[in-house]
Design a protein around this motif. Structure first.
Motif, PDB file in Angstrom:
ATOM      1  N   GLY A   1       0.807  -1.179   0.000  1.00 25.70           N
ATOM      2  CA  GLY A   1       0.000   0.000   0.000  1.00 25.70           C
ATOM      3  C   GLY A   1       0.858   1.254   0.000  1.00 25.70           C
ATOM      4  O   GLY A   1       2.079   1.179  -0.130  1.00 25.70           O
ATOM      5  N   TYR A   2       0.186   2.397   0.119  1.00 22.57           N
ATOM      6  CA  TYR A   2       0.865   3.684   0.113  1.00 22.57           C
ATOM      7  C   TYR A   2       0.261   4.587   1.176  1.00 22.57           C
ATOM      8  O   TYR A   2      -0.876   4.404   1.584  1.00 22.57           O
ATOM      9  N   TYR A   3       1.038   5.588   1.626  1.00 20.71           N
ATOM     10  CA  TYR A   3       0.557   6.517   2.642  1.00 20.71           C
ATOM     11  C   TYR A   3       1.099   7.903   2.355  1.00 20.71           C
ATOM     12  O   TYR A   3       2.086   8.064   1.644  1.00 20.71           O
TER      13      TYR A   3
ATOM     14  N   LEU B   1       2.523   9.634  -1.474  1.00 21.43           N
ATOM     15  CA  LEU B   1       2.248   8.232  -1.736  1.00 21.43           C
ATOM     16  C   LEU B   1       3.495   7.369  -1.511  1.00 21.43           C
ATOM     17  O   LEU B   1       3.993   6.713  -2.404  1.00 21.43           O
TER      18      LEU B   1
ATOM     19  N   TYR C   1       9.758   4.977   2.787  1.00 18.65           N
ATOM     20  CA  TYR C   1       8.857   3.841   2.859  1.00 18.65           C
ATOM     21  C   TYR C   1       8.860   3.292   4.274  1.00 18.65           C
ATOM     22  O   TYR C   1       9.698   3.644   5.091  1.00 18.65           O
TER      23      TYR C   1
ATOM     24  N   GLU D   1      -6.777   1.028   4.801  1.00 24.68           N
ATOM     25  CA  GLU D   1      -7.424   0.725   3.522  1.00 24.68           C
ATOM     26  C   GLU D   1      -6.403   0.448   2.414  1.00 24.68           C
ATOM     27  O   GLU D   1      -6.729  -0.123   1.393  1.00 24.68           O
ATOM     28  N   TYR D   2      -5.158   0.824   2.636  1.00 22.82           N
ATOM     29  CA  TYR D   2      -4.119   0.595   1.633  1.00 22.82           C
ATOM     30  C   TYR D   2      -3.210  -0.582   1.975  1.00 22.82           C
ATOM     31  O   TYR D   2      -2.209  -0.800   1.313  1.00 22.82           O
ATOM     32  N   VAL D   3      -3.550  -1.310   3.037  1.00 26.01           N
ATOM     33  CA  VAL D   3      -2.684  -2.385   3.502  1.00 26.01           C
ATOM     34  C   VAL D   3      -3.454  -3.706   3.492  1.00 26.01           C
ATOM     35  O   VAL D   3      -4.530  -3.803   4.088  1.00 26.01           O
TER      36      VAL D   3
END
Length: 142
Positions: A1-3, A7, A49, A131-133
């Motif tokens: 995912g990204y945060y 991103l 990251y 939600e991205y993991v």
């Protein structure tokens, strides 16, 4: 995912999917797994990251050895070590916490400061957007 706004990558490493140490080709599998992980990180990681290390729902036979972890740390490119902003260990076992406490004098202080222990998925959700993991079902049940 990204945060985040830029991103930045979130790399999820689920130990429950690791091969068991009793397999006859275990060393070969682990060496090639490391090469795959590093190759993937080099493609994914342009900037900052984080790694989410899912330790729950894992038997002792699937845990990587101290030697393998040390080898991974030593062989990781400086750029990848520098761009790692956080290593989040979810459901840390007593063994993992003890191992990191013992090896702390041999690890750079900058790297040691990046390690965070998280004991529940709710705690993890406070740190990163879930939600991205992708969390494996066995970890959710754990």
């Amino acid at each position: 995912g990204y945060y985040g706004d830029g991103l930045n990558a979130i790399v999820v490493f689920a130990v429950c999917f690791m091969p068991e140490s009793s397999q006859p080709n275990y060393r070969y599998l682990m060496d090639n797994l490391f090469k795959y992980v590093i190759g993937t990180l080099e493609l994914l990681v342009a900037e900052n990251y984080m790694i989410v290390y899912l330790n729950g729902a894992t038997t002792r036979r699937k845990m990587p050895t101290l030697g393998w972890l040390r080898k991974c740390y030593q062989q990781i490119d400086r750029r990848l070590r520098k761009n790692l902003k956080s290593l989040i260990i979810v459901h840390p076992s007593w063994f993992i916490r003890t191992l990191l406490a013992i090896t702390k004098p041999f690890i750079s202080s900058k790297f040691s400061q990046k390690i965070r222990y998280v004991f529940t998925l709710a705690e993890l959700a406070e740190l990163i957007p879930m939600e991205y993991v992708g969390i494996p079902e066995c970890i959710k049940q754990y």
